[in-house]
Design an enzyme around this catalytic site. Structure first.
Site, PDB file in Angstrom:
ATOM      1  N   ASP A   1      -7.088  -1.237  -4.749  1.00 30.83           N
ATOM      2  CA  ASP A   1      -8.197  -0.833  -3.891  1.00 30.83           C
ATOM      3  C   ASP A   1      -9.061   0.224  -4.582  1.00 30.83           C
ATOM      4  O   ASP A   1     -10.287   0.213  -4.459  1.00 30.83           O
ATOM      5  CB  ASP A   1      -7.668  -0.284  -2.569  1.00 30.83           C
ATOM      6  CG  ASP A   1      -6.854  -1.312  -1.797  1.00 30.83           C
ATOM      7  OD1 ASP A   1      -7.128  -2.520  -1.931  1.00 30.83           O
ATOM      8  OD2 ASP A   1      -5.928  -0.896  -1.074  1.00 30.83           O
TER       9      ASP A   1
ATOM     10  N   ASP B   1       0.849  -1.184   0.000  1.00 31.09           N
ATOM     11  CA  ASP B   1       0.000   0.000   0.000  1.00 31.09           C
ATOM     12  C   ASP B   1       0.886   1.236   0.000  1.00 31.09           C
ATOM     13  O   ASP B   1       1.985   1.223   0.568  1.00 31.09           O
ATOM     14  CB  ASP B   1      -0.905   0.016   1.233  1.00 31.09           C
ATOM     15  CG  ASP B   1      -1.994  -1.034   1.191  1.00 31.09           C
ATOM     16  OD1 ASP B   1      -2.503  -1.315   0.091  1.00 31.09           O
ATOM     17  OD2 ASP B   1      -2.350  -1.571   2.248  1.00 31.09           O
TER      18      ASP B   1
END
Length: 178
Positions: free
Chosen positions: A151, A133
Protein backbone atom coordinates in the site's frame (compact mmCIF):
# COMPACT_ATOMS: atom_id res chain seq x y z
CA UNK A 1 17.77 10.36 -26.12
CA UNK A 2 16.59 12.49 -28.98
CA UNK A 3 17.15 12.57 -32.69
CA UNK A 4 17.02 15.64 -34.90
CA UNK A 5 14.70 16.06 -37.81
CA UNK A 6 15.92 17.75 -40.98
CA UNK A 7 14.66 21.15 -39.79
CA UNK A 8 16.61 20.79 -36.50
CA UNK A 9 13.50 20.25 -34.35
CA UNK A 10 14.09 17.56 -31.74
CA UNK A 11 11.95 14.46 -31.91
CA UNK A 12 11.73 12.10 -28.95
CA UNK A 13 12.96 8.63 -29.67
CA UNK A 14 10.61 5.92 -28.45
CA UNK A 15 11.45 5.39 -24.74
CA UNK A 16 9.61 2.04 -24.61
CA UNK A 17 12.12 -0.64 -23.59
CA UNK A 18 14.26 1.56 -21.32
CA UNK A 19 11.26 2.90 -19.43
CA UNK A 20 9.68 -0.55 -19.26
CA UNK A 21 12.90 -1.85 -17.70
CA UNK A 22 12.76 0.90 -15.05
CA UNK A 23 9.11 0.08 -14.35
CA UNK A 24 9.78 -3.67 -14.11
CA UNK A 25 12.65 -3.11 -11.67
CA UNK A 26 10.32 -1.00 -9.51
CA UNK A 27 7.62 -3.71 -9.74
CA UNK A 28 10.10 -6.37 -8.62
CA UNK A 29 11.49 -4.23 -5.78
CA UNK A 30 8.06 -3.22 -4.44
CA UNK A 31 6.62 -6.74 -4.62
CA UNK A 32 9.77 -8.30 -3.12
CA UNK A 33 10.02 -5.89 -0.17
CA UNK A 34 6.28 -6.26 0.43
CA UNK A 35 6.39 -10.05 0.46
CA UNK A 36 9.52 -10.19 2.65
CA UNK A 37 8.01 -7.83 5.24
CA UNK A 38 4.76 -9.80 5.29
CA UNK A 39 6.68 -13.05 5.75
CA UNK A 40 8.65 -11.52 8.63
CA UNK A 41 5.48 -10.23 10.28
CA UNK A 42 3.65 -13.55 9.93
CA UNK A 43 6.49 -15.95 10.74
CA UNK A 44 8.67 -14.00 13.18
CA UNK A 45 7.21 -10.80 14.63
CA UNK A 46 3.58 -11.82 15.21
CA UNK A 47 4.27 -15.12 16.97
CA UNK A 48 1.91 -14.86 18.83
CA UNK A 49 -0.24 -12.17 17.14
CA UNK A 50 -0.41 -9.03 19.27
CA UNK A 51 -0.29 -5.24 19.13
CA UNK A 52 3.31 -3.99 19.27
CA UNK A 53 3.57 -0.26 20.10
CA UNK A 54 6.47 1.41 18.24
CA UNK A 55 5.91 5.16 18.82
CA UNK A 56 2.92 7.08 20.26
CA UNK A 57 1.17 7.15 16.86
CA UNK A 58 2.27 3.85 15.29
CA UNK A 59 1.79 0.15 16.13
CA UNK A 60 2.41 -3.15 14.42
CA UNK A 61 -0.98 -4.89 14.36
CA UNK A 62 -1.78 -8.01 12.33
CA UNK A 63 -4.88 -7.85 10.18
CA UNK A 64 -6.33 -9.35 7.02
CA UNK A 65 -8.26 -7.44 4.36
CA UNK A 66 -10.64 -9.32 2.08
CA UNK A 67 -11.99 -6.12 0.53
CA UNK A 68 -10.46 -3.45 -1.65
CA UNK A 69 -8.65 -0.38 -0.27
CA UNK A 70 -9.40 0.38 3.38
CA UNK A 71 -11.48 -2.78 3.66
CA UNK A 72 -14.23 -1.43 1.40
CA UNK A 73 -16.58 -4.02 -0.11
CA UNK A 74 -15.27 -6.77 2.20
CA UNK A 75 -18.38 -8.90 1.92
CA UNK A 76 -18.49 -8.66 -1.88
CA UNK A 77 -15.02 -10.16 -2.39
CA UNK A 78 -14.78 -12.35 0.70
CA UNK A 79 -16.21 -15.35 -1.16
CA UNK A 80 -14.49 -14.51 -4.46
CA UNK A 81 -10.94 -13.28 -3.73
CA UNK A 82 -9.70 -14.39 -7.14
CA UNK A 83 -12.22 -12.12 -8.90
CA UNK A 84 -10.55 -9.10 -7.32
CA UNK A 85 -7.14 -10.60 -8.12
CA UNK A 86 -8.09 -10.94 -11.79
CA UNK A 87 -9.14 -7.29 -11.97
CA UNK A 88 -5.92 -6.30 -10.19
CA UNK A 89 -3.77 -8.22 -12.66
CA UNK A 90 -5.55 -6.57 -15.60
CA UNK A 91 -4.88 -3.15 -14.08
CA UNK A 92 -1.21 -4.06 -13.53
CA UNK A 93 -0.97 -5.01 -17.21
CA UNK A 94 -2.44 -1.67 -18.30
CA UNK A 95 -0.14 0.23 -15.93
CA UNK A 96 2.91 -1.51 -17.40
CA UNK A 97 1.79 -0.63 -20.93
CA UNK A 98 1.40 2.94 -19.74
CA UNK A 99 4.86 2.81 -18.12
CA UNK A 100 6.35 1.80 -21.46
CA UNK A 101 5.10 5.11 -22.85
CA UNK A 102 6.17 7.14 -19.81
CA UNK A 103 7.77 10.49 -20.48
CA UNK A 104 10.58 9.88 -17.96
CA UNK A 105 12.24 7.14 -15.97
CA UNK A 106 10.76 8.62 -12.78
CA UNK A 107 7.27 8.36 -14.22
CA UNK A 108 7.98 4.76 -15.29
CA UNK A 109 9.24 3.95 -11.78
CA UNK A 110 6.07 5.48 -10.31
CA UNK A 111 3.92 3.22 -12.52
CA UNK A 112 6.15 0.34 -11.42
CA UNK A 113 5.64 1.13 -7.73
CA UNK A 114 1.86 1.17 -8.15
CA UNK A 115 2.01 -2.07 -10.15
CA UNK A 116 4.41 -3.77 -7.71
CA UNK A 117 2.24 -2.85 -4.75
CA UNK A 118 -0.86 -4.16 -6.51
CA UNK A 119 1.00 -7.34 -7.42
CA UNK A 120 2.19 -7.84 -3.81
CA UNK A 121 -1.39 -7.63 -2.56
CA UNK A 122 -2.63 -9.88 -5.38
CA UNK A 123 -0.11 -12.54 -4.33
CA UNK A 124 -1.59 -12.46 -0.83
CA UNK A 125 -5.10 -12.94 -2.21
CA UNK A 126 -3.97 -15.89 -4.31
CA UNK A 127 -2.13 -17.57 -1.40
CA UNK A 128 -4.45 -16.86 1.50
CA UNK A 129 -7.64 -15.24 0.21
CA UNK A 130 -6.90 -11.92 1.94
CA UNK A 131 -4.21 -9.24 2.10
CA UNK A 132 -1.93 -9.22 5.15
CA UNK A 133 -1.85 -5.78 6.79
CA UNK A 134 0.28 -4.80 9.77
CA UNK A 135 1.06 -1.06 9.80
CA UNK A 136 -1.27 0.81 12.19
CA UNK A 137 -1.14 4.62 12.28
CA UNK A 138 -3.38 6.44 14.72
CA UNK A 139 -4.16 9.68 16.51
CA UNK A 140 -5.68 9.26 19.97
CA UNK A 141 -8.34 6.59 19.56
CA UNK A 142 -8.77 7.14 15.80
CA UNK A 143 -6.92 4.52 13.71
CA UNK A 144 -6.25 4.73 9.98
CA UNK A 145 -7.12 1.39 8.36
CA UNK A 146 -4.19 -0.99 8.83
CA UNK A 147 -1.99 -1.22 5.74
CA UNK A 148 1.24 -2.78 4.41
CA UNK A 149 4.34 -2.02 2.33
CA UNK A 150 2.46 -2.74 -0.92
CA UNK A 151 0.00 0.00 0.00
CA UNK A 152 2.91 2.35 0.75
CA UNK A 153 4.38 1.63 -2.72
CA UNK A 154 1.00 2.29 -4.37
CA UNK A 155 0.56 5.61 -2.55
CA UNK A 156 4.16 6.75 -3.22
CA UNK A 157 3.82 5.87 -6.90
CA UNK A 158 0.52 7.74 -7.14
CA UNK A 159 1.98 10.81 -5.39
CA UNK A 160 4.94 10.87 -7.81
CA UNK A 161 2.56 10.63 -10.77
CA UNK A 162 0.37 13.48 -9.50
CA UNK A 163 3.33 15.73 -8.64
CA UNK A 164 4.93 14.97 -12.00
CA UNK A 165 1.72 15.82 -13.80
CA UNK A 166 1.19 19.04 -11.85
CA UNK A 167 4.75 20.37 -11.86
CA UNK A 168 6.85 18.31 -14.22
CA UNK A 169 5.68 19.29 -17.65
CA UNK A 170 5.99 22.69 -19.21
CA UNK A 171 2.70 23.86 -20.56
CA UNK A 172 2.60 25.87 -23.76
CA UNK A 173 2.54 29.62 -23.27
CA UNK A 174 -0.70 31.40 -23.94
CA UNK A 175 -0.79 33.12 -27.33
CA UNK A 176 0.04 36.80 -27.22
CA UNK A 177 -2.44 39.01 -29.01
CA UNK A 178 -1.24 42.19 -30.69
Amino acid sequence: MSILASDDEPLMASPGPAHLTSALLAVAAAAFVDQITKWLILEVVMQPPRVIPIVPFFNLTLGYNTGISFGLMKTVFEDYPLALTGVTLLIVGFLLLWARRASSHLEAVAFGLVSGGALGNALDRIRQGAVTDFLDVYVGTWHWPTFNIADVAIVLGAIVLVIGDLFGRKRPAAPVSS
